[in-house]
Design a protein around this motif. Structure first.
Motif, PDB file in Angstrom:
ATOM      1  N   PHE A   1      11.409  18.649 -25.322  1.00 21.03           N
ATOM      2  CA  PHE A   1      12.846  18.371 -25.300  1.00 21.03           C
ATOM      3  C   PHE A   1      13.603  19.464 -24.555  1.00 21.03           C
ATOM      4  N   SER A   2      13.173  20.704 -24.717  1.00 18.87           N
ATOM      5  CA  SER A   2      13.813  21.801 -24.005  1.00 18.87           C
ATOM      6  C   SER A   2      13.663  21.639 -22.497  1.00 18.87           C
ATOM      7  N   VAL A   3      12.466  21.240 -22.063  1.00 18.72           N
ATOM      8  CA  VAL A   3      12.234  21.006 -20.631  1.00 18.72           C
ATOM      9  C   VAL A   3      13.071  19.831 -20.138  1.00 18.72           C
ATOM     10  N   LEU A   4      13.094  18.755 -20.914  1.00 10.58           N
ATOM     11  CA  LEU A   4      13.895  17.584 -20.550  1.00 10.58           C
ATOM     12  C   LEU A   4      15.366  17.958 -20.400  1.00 10.58           C
ATOM     13  N   SER A   5      15.873  18.764 -21.308  1.00 12.47           N
ATOM     14  CA  SER A   5      17.286  19.161 -21.256  1.00 12.47           C
ATOM     15  C   SER A   5      17.593  19.958 -20.002  1.00 12.47           C
ATOM     16  N   ARG A   6      16.694  20.880 -19.643  1.00 12.42           N
ATOM     17  CA  ARG A   6      16.931  21.727 -18.472  1.00 12.42           C
ATOM     18  C   ARG A   6      16.764  20.959 -17.168  1.00 12.42           C
ATOM     19  N   GLN A   7      15.776  20.085 -17.100  1.00  7.10           N
ATOM     20  CA  GLN A   7      15.431  19.436 -15.834  1.00  7.10           C
ATOM     21  C   GLN A   7      16.155  18.121 -15.591  1.00  7.10           C
ATOM     22  N   CYS A   8      16.694  17.510 -16.649  1.00  3.98           N
ATOM     23  CA  CYS A   8      17.215  16.154 -16.478  1.00  3.98           C
ATOM     24  C   CYS A   8      18.576  15.922 -17.123  1.00  3.98           C
ATOM     25  N   LEU A   9      18.828  16.525 -18.263  1.00  3.18           N
ATOM     26  CA  LEU A   9      20.018  16.164 -19.051  1.00  3.18           C
ATOM     27  C   LEU A   9      21.140  17.191 -19.006  1.00  3.18           C
ATOM     28  N   ASP A  10      21.028  18.210 -18.159  1.00  3.95           N
ATOM     29  CA  ASP A  10      22.027  19.277 -18.136  1.00  3.95           C
ATOM     30  C   ASP A  10      23.210  18.931 -17.233  1.00  3.95           C
ATOM     31  N   ARG A  11      23.698  17.710 -17.357  1.00  3.65           N
ATOM     32  CA  ARG A  11      24.840  17.248 -16.560  1.00  3.65           C
ATOM     33  C   ARG A  11      25.470  16.054 -17.266  1.00  3.65           C
ATOM     34  N   ARG A  12      26.570  15.608 -16.754  1.00  8.95           N
ATOM     35  CA  ARG A  12      27.255  14.459 -17.341  1.00  8.95           C
ATOM     36  C   ARG A  12      26.552  13.158 -16.946  1.00  8.95           C
ATOM     37  N   ILE A  13      26.237  12.354 -17.938  1.00  4.66           N
ATOM     38  CA  ILE A  13      25.655  11.025 -17.726  1.00  4.66           C
ATOM     39  C   ILE A  13      26.534  10.034 -18.455  1.00  4.66           C
ATOM     40  N   SER A  14      26.968   8.995 -17.754  1.00  4.80           N
ATOM     41  CA  SER A  14      28.061   8.181 -18.268  1.00  4.80           C
ATOM     42  C   SER A  14      27.648   6.998 -19.122  1.00  4.80           C
ATOM     43  N   ASN A  15      26.424   6.461 -18.938  1.00  2.00           N
ATOM     44  CA  ASN A  15      26.080   5.275 -19.719  1.00  2.00           C
ATOM     45  C   ASN A  15      24.584   5.223 -20.025  1.00  2.00           C
ATOM     46  N   ARG A  16      24.228   4.345 -20.934  1.00  3.95           N
ATOM     47  CA  ARG A  16      22.860   4.250 -21.451  1.00  3.95           C
ATOM     48  C   ARG A  16      21.864   3.859 -20.359  1.00  3.95           C
ATOM     49  N   ASP A  17      22.243   2.933 -19.484  1.00  2.77           N
ATOM     50  CA  ASP A  17      21.329   2.478 -18.439  1.00  2.77           C
ATOM     51  C   ASP A  17      20.939   3.615 -17.497  1.00  2.77           C
ATOM     52  N   ILE A  18      21.920   4.414 -17.103  1.00  2.00           N
ATOM     53  CA  ILE A  18      21.635   5.555 -16.229  1.00  2.00           C
ATOM     54  C   ILE A  18      20.759   6.558 -16.957  1.00  2.00           C
ATOM     55  N   LEU A  19      21.057   6.796 -18.224  1.00  2.00           N
ATOM     56  CA  LEU A  19      20.262   7.729 -19.017  1.00  2.00           C
ATOM     57  C   LEU A  19      18.800   7.300 -19.075  1.00  2.00           C
ATOM     58  N   ILE A  20      18.571   6.021 -19.329  1.00  5.50           N
ATOM     59  CA  ILE A  20      17.200   5.506 -19.407  1.00  5.50           C
ATOM     60  C   ILE A  20      16.476   5.690 -18.076  1.00  5.50           C
ATOM     61  N   LYS A  21      17.152   5.369 -16.956  1.00  2.00           N
ATOM     62  CA  LYS A  21      16.525   5.504 -15.639  1.00  2.00           C
ATOM     63  C   LYS A  21      16.203   6.954 -15.306  1.00  2.00           C
ATOM     64  N   GLU A  22      17.122   7.855 -15.618  1.00  2.96           N
ATOM     65  CA  GLU A  22      16.905   9.269 -15.309  1.00  2.96           C
ATOM     66  C   GLU A  22      15.761   9.844 -16.139  1.00  2.96           C
ATOM     67  N   ILE A  23      15.717   9.509 -17.419  1.00  3.19           N
ATOM     68  CA  ILE A  23      14.637  10.004 -18.281  1.00  3.19           C
ATOM     69  C   ILE A  23      13.301   9.417 -17.854  1.00  3.19           C
ATOM     70  N   ALA A  24      13.283   8.131 -17.493  1.00  5.02           N
ATOM     71  CA  ALA A  24      12.037   7.493 -17.046  1.00  5.02           C
ATOM     72  C   ALA A  24      11.487   8.176 -15.799  1.00  5.02           C
TER      73      ALA A  24
END
Length: 208
Positions: A150-173
């Motif tokens: 989770f720490s790696v995911l936060s630094r590499q992918c989630l450390d910015r504004r994401i506006s909706n669930r669909d974008i979040l799913i695509k970015e995490i995938a």
């Protein structure tokens, strides 16, 4: 503590896969004004105003000995959601395993009773016969390798504004696919004595 650390030192056995499981959340945030694009010598700039768009729950599955991880995005983290995560492990990810060993913390939803709430008694019993829960100790959730992922995911992918669930799913995938393809691993060095020392430093009142 010793139970979890002993599991980490056991060799890989496809009949008894070891999974670290954890959950977190991501606040969805939409821009009020369009960000200014990057220019030579300047980074992309965001306005301080934003709109909250709710929160998504993230379930992390991590198999350290196979360098595999998967993140499931849900609207909430109820007993039912947890139960369906366990069903995914049994019926989709490891249908041939004799017993799936799951390391997780003592969150109130992480209980066998959650499966009986989600499924019929017969189905819940079938799933639980294939699952072996191993809980991290109180104040010791850092022993769960899924927290590192989770720490790696936060630094590499989630450390910015994401506006909706669909974008979040695509970015995490996309992050998940890249990290799995790279066979990214965790260099786990904690021994039982190391963990005792850390617990004593963090929580002097605990008899570790």
């Amino acid at each position: 503590m010793e139970d979890v650390l002993d599991l980490y030192h056991q060799p890989y056995d496809a009949r008894y896969p070891l999974i670290c499981f954890d959950e977190s959340s991501k606040q969805l945030i939409a821009e009020v004004k369009t960000p200014l694009p990057m220019r030579p010598g300047e980074i992309r700039r965001y306005d301080y105003e934003y709109e909250r768009q709710g929160v998504c729950n993230l379930f992390m599955f991590f198999e350290p000995l196979q360098s595999w991880r998967h993140v499931e995005v849900t609207d909430q983290r109820t007993n039912i959601d947890f139960a369906h995560c366990m069903k995914y492990l049994v019926d989709v990810r490891y249908p041939e395993a004799l017993s799936i060993r799951v390391v997780m913390d003592n969150l109130n939803t992480h209980k066998p009773a959650s499966l009986y709430e989600a499924f019929s008694p017969q189905e819940a019993r079938r799933l639980l016969e294939r699952l072996a829960f191993h809980y991290t100790p109180k104040h010791g959730s850092w022993l769960n390798m899924a927290e590192i992922e989770f720490s790696v995911l936060s630094r590499q992918c989630l450390d910015r504004r994401i506006s909706n669930r669909d974008i979040l799913i695509k970015e995490i995938a996309a992050w998940e696919i890249a990290r799995n393809r790279a066979e990214a691993t965790i260099n786990w060095r904690f021994t039982t004595e190391d963990a005792r020392i850390k617990l004593r430093k963090l929580y002097p009142s605990i008899d570790a």
